[in-house]
Scaffold this motif. Sequence first.
Motif, PDB file in Angstrom:
ATOM      1  N   ALA A 179      22.440 -26.674  -8.075  1.00 39.18           N
ATOM      2  CA  ALA A 179      21.726 -27.458  -7.092  1.00 39.18           C
ATOM      3  C   ALA A 179      22.594 -27.989  -6.255  1.00 39.18           C
ATOM      4  O   ALA A 179      22.282 -27.943  -4.986  1.00 39.18           O
ATOM      5  CB  ALA A 179      20.880 -28.410  -7.972  1.00 39.18           C
ATOM      6  N   LEU A 180      23.647 -28.702  -6.742  1.00 36.96           N
ATOM      7  CA  LEU A 180      24.734 -29.129  -6.019  1.00 36.96           C
ATOM      8  C   LEU A 180      25.252 -27.785  -4.845  1.00 36.96           C
ATOM      9  O   LEU A 180      25.369 -28.484  -3.602  1.00 36.96           O
ATOM     10  CB  LEU A 180      25.895 -29.517  -6.748  1.00 36.96           C
ATOM     11  CG  LEU A 180      25.701 -30.968  -7.349  1.00 36.96           C
ATOM     12  CD1 LEU A 180      27.076 -31.275  -8.218  1.00 36.96           C
ATOM     13  CD2 LEU A 180      25.776 -31.908  -6.268  1.00 36.96           C
ATOM     14  N   ILE A 181      25.729 -26.806  -5.329  1.00 39.43           N
ATOM     15  CA  ILE A 181      26.018 -25.817  -4.549  1.00 39.43           C
ATOM     16  C   ILE A 181      24.927 -25.375  -3.483  1.00 39.43           C
ATOM     17  O   ILE A 181      25.217 -25.643  -2.126  1.00 39.43           O
ATOM     18  CB  ILE A 181      26.317 -24.438  -4.985  1.00 39.43           C
ATOM     19  CG1 ILE A 181      27.583 -24.634  -6.219  1.00 39.43           C
ATOM     20  CG2 ILE A 181      26.937 -23.531  -4.194  1.00 39.43           C
ATOM     21  CD1 ILE A 181      27.944 -23.708  -7.149  1.00 39.43           C
ATOM     22  N   ALA A 182      23.801 -25.296  -3.763  1.00 40.33           N
ATOM     23  CA  ALA A 182      22.737 -24.898  -2.710  1.00 40.33           C
ATOM     24  C   ALA A 182      22.423 -26.040  -1.850  1.00 40.33           C
ATOM     25  O   ALA A 182      22.573 -25.890  -0.678  1.00 40.33           O
ATOM     26  CB  ALA A 182      21.525 -24.747  -3.593  1.00 40.33           C
ATOM     27  N   GLY A 183      22.416 -27.140  -2.407  1.00 39.00           N
ATOM     28  CA  GLY A 183      22.182 -28.455  -1.513  1.00 39.00           C
ATOM     29  C   GLY A 183      23.375 -28.655  -0.493  1.00 39.00           C
ATOM     30  O   GLY A 183      23.079 -29.095   0.796  1.00 39.00           O
ATOM     31  N   PHE A 184      24.685 -28.693  -0.834  1.00 43.16           N
ATOM     32  CA  PHE A 184      25.824 -28.833   0.000  1.00 43.16           C
ATOM     33  C   PHE A 184      25.827 -27.979   1.102  1.00 43.16           C
ATOM     34  O   PHE A 184      26.306 -28.262   1.971  1.00 43.16           O
ATOM     35  CB  PHE A 184      26.688 -29.015  -0.965  1.00 43.16           C
ATOM     36  CG  PHE A 184      26.967 -30.594  -1.499  1.00 43.16           C
ATOM     37  CD1 PHE A 184      27.512 -31.783  -0.692  1.00 43.16           C
ATOM     38  CD2 PHE A 184      27.071 -30.665  -2.690  1.00 43.16           C
ATOM     39  CE1 PHE A 184      27.535 -32.862  -1.128  1.00 43.16           C
ATOM     40  CE2 PHE A 184      27.151 -32.035  -3.330  1.00 43.16           C
ATOM     41  CZ  PHE A 184      27.219 -33.104  -2.406  1.00 43.16           C
ATOM     42  N   TYR A 185      25.416 -26.647   0.970  1.00 44.32           N
ATOM     43  CA  TYR A 185      25.578 -25.848   1.870  1.00 44.32           C
ATOM     44  C   TYR A 185      24.630 -26.007   2.939  1.00 44.32           C
ATOM     45  O   TYR A 185      24.849 -25.448   4.152  1.00 44.32           O
ATOM     46  CB  TYR A 185      25.462 -24.033   1.261  1.00 44.32           C
ATOM     47  CG  TYR A 185      26.795 -23.695   0.951  1.00 44.32           C
ATOM     48  CD1 TYR A 185      27.809 -23.136   1.758  1.00 44.32           C
ATOM     49  CD2 TYR A 185      27.073 -23.922  -0.316  1.00 44.32           C
ATOM     50  CE1 TYR A 185      28.939 -22.670   1.418  1.00 44.32           C
ATOM     51  CE2 TYR A 185      28.383 -23.581  -0.794  1.00 44.32           C
ATOM     52  CZ  TYR A 185      29.421 -23.077   0.173  1.00 44.32           C
ATOM     53  OH  TYR A 185      30.526 -22.427  -0.205  1.00 44.32           O
ATOM     54  N   PHE A 186      23.688 -26.471   2.969  1.00 44.13           N
ATOM     55  CA  PHE A 186      22.570 -27.043   3.846  1.00 44.13           C
ATOM     56  C   PHE A 186      22.815 -28.456   4.428  1.00 44.13           C
ATOM     57  O   PHE A 186      21.993 -28.731   5.544  1.00 44.13           O
ATOM     58  CB  PHE A 186      21.214 -26.781   3.405  1.00 44.13           C
ATOM     59  CG  PHE A 186      20.579 -25.370   3.006  1.00 44.13           C
ATOM     60  CD1 PHE A 186      20.538 -24.525   4.000  1.00 44.13           C
ATOM     61  CD2 PHE A 186      21.185 -24.745   1.891  1.00 44.13           C
ATOM     62  CE1 PHE A 186      20.266 -23.188   3.800  1.00 44.13           C
ATOM     63  CE2 PHE A 186      20.633 -23.320   1.520  1.00 44.13           C
ATOM     64  CZ  PHE A 186      20.452 -22.589   2.483  1.00 44.13           C
ATOM     65  N   ILE A 187      23.808 -29.172   3.940  1.00 48.43           N
ATOM     66  CA  ILE A 187      23.997 -30.414   4.869  1.00 48.43           C
ATOM     67  C   ILE A 187      24.141 -30.282   6.111  1.00 48.43           C
ATOM     68  O   ILE A 187      23.766 -31.352   6.738  1.00 48.43           O
ATOM     69  CB  ILE A 187      25.085 -31.255   3.916  1.00 48.43           C
ATOM     70  CG1 ILE A 187      24.534 -31.727   2.750  1.00 48.43           C
ATOM     71  CG2 ILE A 187      25.870 -31.951   4.830  1.00 48.43           C
ATOM     72  CD1 ILE A 187      25.494 -32.845   1.872  1.00 48.43           C
ATOM     73  N   PRO A 188      24.945 -29.559   6.718  1.00 44.55           N
ATOM     74  CA  PRO A 188      25.251 -29.201   8.006  1.00 44.55           C
ATOM     75  C   PRO A 188      23.907 -29.363   8.713  1.00 44.55           C
ATOM     76  O   PRO A 188      23.868 -29.728  10.037  1.00 44.55           O
ATOM     77  CB  PRO A 188      25.931 -28.004   8.201  1.00 44.55           C
ATOM     78  CG  PRO A 188      26.734 -27.850   7.044  1.00 44.55           C
ATOM     79  CD  PRO A 188      25.624 -28.278   5.734  1.00 44.55           C
ATOM     80  N   TYR A 189      22.651 -28.907   8.204  1.00 46.07           N
ATOM     81  CA  TYR A 189      21.560 -28.890   8.993  1.00 46.07           C
ATOM     82  C   TYR A 189      20.902 -30.134   9.206  1.00 46.07           C
ATOM     83  O   TYR A 189      19.978 -30.504  10.030  1.00 46.07           O
ATOM     84  CB  TYR A 189      20.497 -27.836   8.321  1.00 46.07           C
ATOM     85  CG  TYR A 189      20.915 -26.508   8.777  1.00 46.07           C
ATOM     86  CD1 TYR A 189      20.462 -26.019  10.022  1.00 46.07           C
ATOM     87  CD2 TYR A 189      21.775 -25.728   8.071  1.00 46.07           C
ATOM     88  CE1 TYR A 189      20.917 -24.623  10.259  1.00 46.07           C
ATOM     89  CE2 TYR A 189      22.074 -24.395   8.456  1.00 46.07           C
ATOM     90  CZ  TYR A 189      21.651 -24.036   9.613  1.00 46.07           C
ATOM     91  OH  TYR A 189      21.942 -22.859  10.075  1.00 46.07           O
ATOM     92  N   THR A 190      21.343 -31.356   8.402  1.00 43.68           N
ATOM     93  CA  THR A 190      21.169 -32.612   8.677  1.00 43.68           C
ATOM     94  C   THR A 190      22.242 -33.553   9.237  1.00 43.68           C
ATOM     95  O   THR A 190      21.927 -34.085  10.238  1.00 43.68           O
ATOM     96  CB  THR A 190      20.482 -33.262   7.326  1.00 43.68           C
ATOM     97  OG1 THR A 190      21.745 -33.196   6.438  1.00 43.68           O
ATOM     98  CG2 THR A 190      19.278 -32.635   6.875  1.00 43.68           C
TER      99      THR A 190
ATOM    100  N   GLY B  38      29.384 -20.207   7.330  1.00 43.85           N
ATOM    101  CA  GLY B  38      28.803 -20.917   6.275  1.00 43.85           C
ATOM    102  C   GLY B  38      28.098 -19.826   5.609  1.00 43.85           C
ATOM    103  O   GLY B  38      28.003 -19.831   4.185  1.00 43.85           O
ATOM    104  N   PHE B  39      27.298 -18.759   6.079  1.00 45.35           N
ATOM    105  CA  PHE B  39      26.745 -17.760   5.569  1.00 45.35           C
ATOM    106  C   PHE B  39      27.595 -17.008   4.538  1.00 45.35           C
ATOM    107  O   PHE B  39      27.320 -16.658   3.263  1.00 45.35           O
ATOM    108  CB  PHE B  39      25.864 -16.967   6.595  1.00 45.35           C
ATOM    109  CG  PHE B  39      26.248 -15.437   6.143  1.00 45.35           C
ATOM    110  CD1 PHE B  39      25.288 -14.686   5.232  1.00 45.35           C
ATOM    111  CD2 PHE B  39      26.879 -14.524   7.144  1.00 45.35           C
ATOM    112  CE1 PHE B  39      25.136 -13.551   5.062  1.00 45.35           C
ATOM    113  CE2 PHE B  39      26.887 -13.252   6.915  1.00 45.35           C
ATOM    114  CZ  PHE B  39      26.207 -12.499   5.749  1.00 45.35           C
ATOM    115  N   GLU B  40      28.913 -16.567   5.069  1.00 50.28           N
ATOM    116  CA  GLU B  40      29.736 -15.752   4.167  1.00 50.28           C
ATOM    117  C   GLU B  40      30.433 -16.547   2.945  1.00 50.28           C
ATOM    118  O   GLU B  40      30.464 -16.074   1.803  1.00 50.28           O
ATOM    119  CB  GLU B  40      30.774 -15.181   5.081  1.00 50.28           C
ATOM    120  CG  GLU B  40      31.747 -14.002   4.298  1.00 50.28           C
ATOM    121  CD  GLU B  40      31.041 -12.736   3.874  1.00 50.28           C
ATOM    122  OE1 GLU B  40      29.939 -12.295   4.500  1.00 50.28           O
ATOM    123  OE2 GLU B  40      31.301 -12.166   3.000  1.00 50.28           O
TER     124      GLU B  40
END
Lengths: 63, 480
Positions: free
Chosen positions: A16-27, B78-80
């Motif tokens: 969950a941490l990995i998934a969440g942190f990759y999307f942080i830039p979008y906020t 980011g994607f890669e």
Amino acid sequence: MFGDPMRRLQVVILLALIAGFYFIPYTLLYKTRGLELFTYWTLLTLVTGLLSLIVLKNTSRGG
Amino acid sequence: MSVRIEFLLVFSIYIAIGSALATMSRRFFRGDIRDYYTGGGRLSALLAFGTYAATTYSAFMMVGLVGLTYATGVGALGFELAYLAFTIFFLSTIGYRIWALSRRHNWISPSQMLGEIYGSRLLESVVSSIYLFAMLPYLAAQIQGLKSIFTYGGLGELESVVISSIIAYVWIIIAGLWSVSITDTYQGFIMLFSGLAYLMWVLLALVPSTGNSLNNIISVISESGYLGLTKFWSLQVFLAYTIPWIFFAITNPQVVVRLYIPRDESSYKKSITYFFIYGLIYTLIVVVVGLVARGLAEVGFIPRNIPRDSVTPVLLSYMNPLLGSIIAVSIVAAAVSTANSIVLAVSGSLLAIIKGGKSEGLVLARVMDAIIVSLAAIIASANIGYIVDLSVLTSVILLPLAPVTIMGVYLNKKPGPIIRYSTILSIITGVGISTYYALVYGPRRAFLEQIMGLPLSLITLISSSIILLGGYVFEKLYSR
């Protein structure tokens, strides 16, 4: 392997941490224009990769 | 264009060394089917890592990802890197479990693995068919992507397809996975060191030659917004790109089969650590080259609207011919190492069905390898879309295998009929949805198309997971 509920929880939290942190830039980093995003994603990958490797190191066929 | 002597020289050396290594690998080959497809699970950490890295990272990196970064900015990083982080996570958890199970079951193919775990020959056949359907375009894309590279060397399209197909095939049939893994490791190092040379050349030779400093280029990229999230990288697009790739390690047969090959626990763990280091360095090299290329476009040194897959060939044209030839050959190496692993994985899954676990059948295996390579070469000659989109659509089609694999590997006992049929329904539904949209919109548009506000890959994954979970719940209720 991962029979221990705590260990299973540990793995799910890591995922969950990995998934969440990759999307942080979008906020939080949406407006940045310098090297922040580059640095953030690189360091994040380094940290999550090392955490995964620690999980692997502590995993054995019996445990 | 006349043939470039430097390219021919470097290419000949590459083939000579690779063929010598492949021939040498015969001493390890025991001559049975399991050894042909998995090296009998006897590979060292170095070979297991080398073949995993070279198989995973294809020509997409040096051609597609450089171009994607040039065209869309740092979002491509980011994607890669999301792909890399999730891959290391899956390899450290479910991957280890698959490796441990493979020691007991002696699988030669991931479709055979799923068929045995769920106790369903029908499931095995369905998965094998999907591999064939999904992997052929991906394989063809590897061969097709080399056309521009061979053009740099002064060779035509026909020569490009024929030569790359022959190298891929010959390095398979010499000793199966043994020759593939040794040549992969060799090619993996070529890829990494050529990538480093490419980066050094861009930073230390190309940028100063334009009259700009690196700081100036960074400022220009920053001011033009390419170091931030550009319009291209909306959240939906980021999801569309990321979701198929983060499950790559457990859905694509050519990498899943590599989980069976390390000889012991220590080799497995070391190979994953080496792969992480390799993946991080290689990704950063490629993305930095793409970003600098964008900077050079912004200062007017190269055009701003180069087609994505042409950015690297354009940069190669500014290089010293010898260095350019080394980089070009490293791209051929990346494609060949991915292509022969795909051929071996698809043929292994088909052979597992035909032979039903019998250990003989090497001649048949080699014939099937030849048929698969020939089919891919024919498709490659037909000129199909962007490398990036083709590769990613393959992973979308394979996505329904992710929940089925995760559930299967952690099941404690043989599942009943409801779960067995729900796996098949789940896979067929997921593949059906992605194929339907690919047919309706075309692969490129389908890949980025929003369905009910969500990307196709997420819809595919959710649909398959719901059906699978439903089957699991029903079986729990029914078995009470």
